[in-house]
Scaffold this motif. Structure first.
Motif, PDB file in Angstrom:
ATOM      1  N   TYR A   1     -51.150 -44.263  21.141  1.00  0.00           N
ATOM      2  CA  TYR A   1     -52.331 -43.883  20.357  1.00  0.00           C
ATOM      3  C   TYR A   1     -53.597 -44.552  20.899  1.00  0.00           C
ATOM      4  O   TYR A   1     -54.692 -43.973  20.833  1.00  0.00           O
ATOM      5  N   LEU A   2     -53.455 -45.760  21.440  1.00  0.00           N
ATOM      6  CA  LEU A   2     -54.597 -46.436  22.040  1.00  0.00           C
ATOM      7  C   LEU A   2     -55.085 -45.659  23.266  1.00  0.00           C
ATOM      8  O   LEU A   2     -56.295 -45.453  23.448  1.00  0.00           O
ATOM      9  N   MET A   3     -54.157 -45.214  24.102  1.00  0.00           N
ATOM     10  CA  MET A   3     -54.512 -44.433  25.279  1.00  0.00           C
ATOM     11  C   MET A   3     -55.139 -43.100  24.885  1.00  0.00           C
ATOM     12  O   MET A   3     -56.129 -42.650  25.482  1.00  0.00           O
ATOM     13  N   LEU A   4     -54.575 -42.457  23.859  1.00  0.00           N
ATOM     14  CA  LEU A   4     -55.139 -41.192  23.386  1.00  0.00           C
ATOM     15  C   LEU A   4     -56.563 -41.371  22.878  1.00  0.00           C
ATOM     16  O   LEU A   4     -57.440 -40.526  23.105  1.00  0.00           O
ATOM     17  N   GLU A   5     -56.798 -42.483  22.212  1.00  0.00           N
ATOM     18  CA  GLU A   5     -58.150 -42.758  21.710  1.00  0.00           C
ATOM     19  C   GLU A   5     -59.119 -42.984  22.869  1.00  0.00           C
ATOM     20  O   GLU A   5     -60.261 -42.515  22.831  1.00  0.00           O
ATOM     21  N   GLU A   6     -58.642 -43.686  23.912  1.00  0.00           N
ATOM     22  CA  GLU A   6     -59.498 -43.922  25.076  1.00  0.00           C
ATOM     23  C   GLU A   6     -59.836 -42.610  25.797  1.00  0.00           C
ATOM     24  O   GLU A   6     -60.916 -42.463  26.370  1.00  0.00           O
ATOM     25  N   LEU A   7     -58.919 -41.669  25.763  1.00  0.00           N
ATOM     26  CA  LEU A   7     -59.179 -40.360  26.367  1.00  0.00           C
ATOM     27  C   LEU A   7     -60.053 -39.494  25.463  1.00  0.00           C
ATOM     28  O   LEU A   7     -60.910 -38.741  25.924  1.00  0.00           O
ATOM     29  N   TRP A   8     -59.825 -39.612  24.162  1.00  0.00           N
ATOM     30  CA  TRP A   8     -60.503 -38.756  23.195  1.00  0.00           C
ATOM     31  C   TRP A   8     -61.996 -39.059  23.094  1.00  0.00           C
ATOM     32  O   TRP A   8     -62.829 -38.142  23.033  1.00  0.00           O
ATOM     33  N   LEU A   9     -62.363 -40.317  23.102  1.00  0.00           N
ATOM     34  CA  LEU A   9     -63.767 -40.683  22.929  1.00  0.00           C
ATOM     35  C   LEU A   9     -64.665 -40.137  24.043  1.00  0.00           C
ATOM     36  O   LEU A   9     -65.720 -39.552  23.763  1.00  0.00           O
ATOM     37  N   PRO A  10     -64.285 -40.308  25.350  1.00  0.00           N
ATOM     38  CA  PRO A  10     -65.116 -39.687  26.408  1.00  0.00           C
ATOM     39  C   PRO A  10     -65.184 -38.160  26.291  1.00  0.00           C
ATOM     40  O   PRO A  10     -66.217 -37.557  26.571  1.00  0.00           O
ATOM     41  N   MET A  11     -64.069 -37.550  25.876  1.00  0.00           N
ATOM     42  CA  MET A  11     -64.067 -36.101  25.695  1.00  0.00           C
ATOM     43  C   MET A  11     -65.030 -35.685  24.596  1.00  0.00           C
ATOM     44  O   MET A  11     -65.765 -34.695  24.714  1.00  0.00           O
ATOM     45  N   LEU A  12     -65.050 -36.471  23.528  1.00  0.00           N
ATOM     46  CA  LEU A  12     -65.953 -36.182  22.408  1.00  0.00           C
ATOM     47  C   LEU A  12     -67.407 -36.315  22.840  1.00  0.00           C
ATOM     48  O   LEU A  12     -68.261 -35.494  22.456  1.00  0.00           O
ATOM     49  N   ASP A  13     -67.703 -37.320  23.659  1.00  0.00           N
ATOM     50  CA  ASP A  13     -69.072 -37.501  24.164  1.00  0.00           C
ATOM     51  C   ASP A  13     -69.503 -36.307  25.017  1.00  0.00           C
ATOM     52  O   ASP A  13     -70.642 -35.840  24.925  1.00  0.00           O
TER      53      ASP A  13
END
Length: 276
Positions: free
Chosen positions: A249-261
């Motif tokens: 979930y930590l890795m998914l969050e790290e991927l998700w935030l740049p995608m959201l930006d």
């Protein structure tokens, strides 16, 4: 594992006969390695019906319908007589590329032109062919005139198409037939609810949901898996039992935030263009 067996056979100088090569072609195809299958096929001096059928079916199942149909034409021109498996591959190919009339014609001429009697699997392919094209009523008419009794796979194919193309009448009949075969089928209950809801038949929605409770039917959660370093990791929808869930979930969050930006910046850019 199959790749290692293949390499071992080659290193030890074993000459692969056609039947072994056919087994390798089938193995590579089912694993999605279409290139390896094609190279092995080309290495056979005189491919037999199993060689051709394995390649045709593999291409068809992975969405390469046009390539599968071209192979079928080459097979016929080379004088190899097709079998039941060949026609499953060809009909699947027609379904994937939307060649409805061609597929129906092939089905109708299987026995007369090639001496291959249609089976329930071929009928299922035709139902899929018509359903994918949105020809729901024709698909139902085909099911009703089959010499075989429709199985749950055929009814599920028709039901899924009814949901996609919004045909509640046929969808209801398909779902009812599924529940006659398997009263605890969760997918049929859920899709039937969706069909009733799209038709604003809320009383029927409530009735089906009540029936699900009575029968203790629960929707099967989605599941996926991946193999890493000879270990299989299984993930179930809304499940938090994996031993490394925190890292995942930590890795998914790290991927998700740049995608959201990126999404937000692109949205802002489009709005600026629109306003400008």
């Amino acid at each position: 594992m199959g790749d290692q067996v293949h390499c071992y056979a080659m290193k030890t100088g074993l000459k692969l006969d056609t039947s072994v090569t056919n087994g390798l072609i089938d193995m590579y195809m089912k694993c999605g390695s279409l290139g390896s299958s094609s190279k092995l096929f080309d290495s056979i001096e005189s491919p037999d019906v199993v060689s051709w059928s394995s390649l045709i079916l593999g291409y068809a199942q992975f969405g390469y319908g046009e390539e599968a149909l071209k192979l079928f034409e080459k097979m016929i021109s080379s004088g190899v007589v097709p079998n039941q498996v060949t026609f499953i591959g060809v009909l699947t190919a027609c379904s994937h590329v939307g060649l409805v009339e061609e597929g129906v014609n092939l089905y109708n001429t299987m026995k007369t032109d090639h001496g291959v009697a249609p089976t329930r699997e071929h009928c299922s392919c035709v139902v899929d062919l018509l359903s994918r094209a949105g020809r729901i009523n024709e698909a139902e008419a085909f099911v009703n005139q089959m010499e075989f009794e429709a199985d749950i796979v055929i009814w599920k194919t028709l039901l899924a198409a009814c949901t996609k193309y919004n045909n509640p009448e046929v969808g209801k009949r398909a779902a009812e037939n599924i529940l006659k075969i398997d009263p605890s089928n969760s997918a049929a209950h859920v899709l039937l609810c969706n069909i009733y809801a799209s038709d604003n038949s809320w009383k029927d929605v409530a009735r089906v949901r009540s029936l699900m409770k009575q029968r203790k039917v629960k929707k099967t959660p989605g599941q996926s898996w991946i193999e890493l370093k000879e270990s299989i990791h299984v993930f179930v929808s809304e499940d938090s039992l994996h031993s490394e869930r925190d890292k995942i979930y930590l890795m998914l969050e790290e991927l998700w935030l740049p995608m959201l930006d990126i999404v937000q910046s692109e949205t802002s850019f489009i709005n600026d263009l629109w306003c400008g």
